[in-house]
Design a protein around this motif. Structure first.
Motif, mmCIF file in Angstrom:
data_model
loop_
_atom_site.group_PDB
_atom_site.id
_atom_site.type_symbol
_atom_site.label_atom_id
_atom_site.label_comp_id
_atom_site.label_asym_id
_atom_site.label_seq_id
_atom_site.Cartn_x
_atom_site.Cartn_y
_atom_site.Cartn_z
ATOM 1 N N MET A 74 34.888 50.789 23.614
ATOM 2 C CA MET A 74 35.155 50.654 25.035
ATOM 3 C C MET A 74 33.839 50.462 25.763
ATOM 4 O O MET A 74 32.882 51.202 25.545
ATOM 5 C CB MET A 74 35.873 51.868 25.581
ATOM 6 N N LYS A 108 38.131 47.453 24.670
ATOM 7 C CA LYS A 108 38.532 47.501 26.074
ATOM 8 C C LYS A 108 37.265 47.375 26.917
ATOM 9 O O LYS A 108 36.266 48.043 26.643
ATOM 10 C CB LYS A 108 39.260 48.794 26.388
ATOM 11 N N LYS A 110 35.974 47.403 30.925
ATOM 12 C CA LYS A 110 36.271 47.668 32.334
ATOM 13 C C LYS A 110 34.992 47.434 33.131
ATOM 14 O O LYS A 110 33.935 47.954 32.777
ATOM 15 C CB LYS A 110 36.769 49.091 32.522
#
Length: 138
Positions: A74, A108, A110
């Motif tokens: 992430m 992921k 972000k």
């Protein structure tokens, strides 16, 4: 009576792997936090120092190695601003992530945007399109 003594000096061989690695921010470098077990890399702040590639080298390299080996990771980004040196680091990182995703890794990404830095929204979208990545932009 025989007394048994124990060596109370215990060295944990995992001690260096348990804690997050953190770099505190300065006026020209961001806050960076890397967690080995979760394979999470967080970068937040201003990234404008010369030769940012050297600044990021250790943590980005570890993130990439873990991504290749563990097949998950992430990446959390929140830049106020960054320079071309940082742009190159991101270019190389996103290129690697694209390759790893093609090989089955789950990543992921972000990217949070400061309300005062709306140009960063376009930058995040450009990277997402260029590397065909699903980047959650907030």
């Amino acid at each position: 009576m025989i007394l048994q003594t124990y060596n109370t000096k215990h060295i944990n061989p995992w001690a260096g792997y348990l804690a997050d690695e953190e770099i505190e921010p300065t006026a020209t470098t961001p806050y960076v936090k890397f967690n080995r077990f979760a394979n999470t890399l967080n970068i937040k702040g201003t990234s404008t120092r010369v030769e940012m590639d050297k600044f990021y080298a250790s943590n980005v390299s570890k993130f990439m190695t873990n991504l290749r080996d563990k097949k998950y990771g992430m990446l959390n980004l929140n830049f106020k601003t960054f320079n071309t040196s940082t742009a190159k680091v991101l270019f190389d990182l996103f290129k690697f992530i694209r390759e790893q995703k093609s090989a089955g890794a789950i990543v992921k990404i972000k990217w949070e945007i400061f309300a005062t830095e709306m140009d960063m929204y376009d930058t995040a979208k450009d990277y997402a399109e260029l590397f065909d990545l699903d980047i959650v932009i907030k």
